[in-house]
Design a protein around this motif. Structure first.
Motif: not given
Length: 312
Positions: A70-77, A91-93, A115-120, A146-147
């Motif tokens: 992924f090009d955006t960090p993910i929530l591993v848990e 992993s985070p990526t 995803f970890a950034d809260g965006r859509e 997208r926001s």
């Protein structure tokens, strides 16, 4: 867009989404009856993820890894696998996947990451499909972010367009003929606020040639007595190496020719490796659209013949 590459994986291939292993599927339970295996495609693939994307098919096999990168960090848990028989190492990526011998060929498992950034889009879902054997694979997932505010703005604009279209259709419905009305509804799609009733049909089996029919459906409208029009909707895939352009079509019942003119919409080409929807409009006609028809669509030296077309 920069390729994301795991160590030991070959250089990236720029492939269109439609020829990737990843394909749209409806939601399914975690464990279902085994289905036939799928074609796994290239060993290194790129796909774009956006709001509303359907779950994506990914091959997994024993003793060989499949990587989701992924090009955006993910929530591993929050990585969730529904069902077992697949080893998941997040992993985070990215996520490394490997099937066990307990996963039957064609059997499916559902994997969801967040995803970890809260965006859509805030998550991505994959349908893991068991294979008896395979090669090291990597799927690069590029996310079109997208926001929440932009999504709300889009929703408001779509609602406003739908309301305008519905008013325009209501004003023109008494003036337009069946063909003009049907063409307008096909172009507007869901934004018209008016639903066409589609009849699904099975595409032909054992298809040959460079252009294949993936889906087939028909519909028709009747503005008033003795004024009718119909449409055939095809979802086509070009499996060849050259662009294909439809040049003409015919519809016949036995020795009788088409009940009216036939036009192809939109007037576009089908590049190699691409999946695209086209509509064929039939009419206007005073004939009742009963019985069974044979549809032929040709261009560039290729011809598709589709039998048992009905409109009722």
């Amino acid at each position: 867009m920069h390729p994301l590459v795991w160590p030991g994986v070959a250089a990236v291939l720029k492939l269109p989404l439609s020829v990737l292993l990843l394909a749209a599927l409806p939601s399914r339970a975690a464990t279902v009856s085994p289905l036939p295996p799928i074609e796994c495609g290239a060993e290194l693939q790129n796909v774009e993820l956006e709001v509303g994307s359907s779950p994506l098919l990914v091959c997994v096999a024993p003793e060989v890894a499949t990587y989701l990168r992924f090009d955006t960090p993910i929530l591993v848990e929050r990585t969730v696998l529904e069902g077992g028989e697949v080893s998941v190492t997040p992993s985070p990526t990215g996520v490394m996947l490997e099937a066990t011998r307990g996963l039957a060929v064609g059997e499916r498992r559902r994997l969801t990451i967040y995803f970890a950034d809260g965006r859509e889009p805030g998550s991505a879902t994959f349908i893991l499909v068991g294979q008896s054997m395979g090669k090291l694979r990597q799927v690069n997932v590029f996310r079109r972010e997208r926001s929440p505010a932009s999504l709300r703005q889009d929703a408001d604009e779509q609602r406003q367009r739908a309301e305008r279209c519905e008013r325009q259709l209501a004003q023109g419905r008494g003036q337009a003929g069946p063909t003009e009305l049907l063409e307008r509804l096909l172009k507007l799609g869901a934004t018209s606020g008016i639903s066409l009733r589609w009849r699904e049909a099975k595409p032909p089996v054992g298809q040959q040639g460079d252009v294949r029919v993936l889906n087939l459906s028909t519909t028709h409208v009747e503005v008033e007595e003795e004024q009718r029009a119909a449409a055939v909707r095809l979802r086509l895939r070009n499996v060849g190496t050259e662009t294909w352009t439809p040049e003409g079509a015919s519809l016949a019942a036995g020795e009788d020719q088409a009940p009216g003119n036939i036009r192809v919409l939109p007037d576009v080409s089908l590049p190699a490796g691409v999946v695209r929807k086209i509509d064929l409009i039939v009419g206007p006609t005073q004939q009742k659209l009963t019985g069974t028809y044979t549809l032929k669509l040709w261009g560039g030296g290729h011809e598709l013949t589709l039998e048992n077309i009905t409109f009722q």
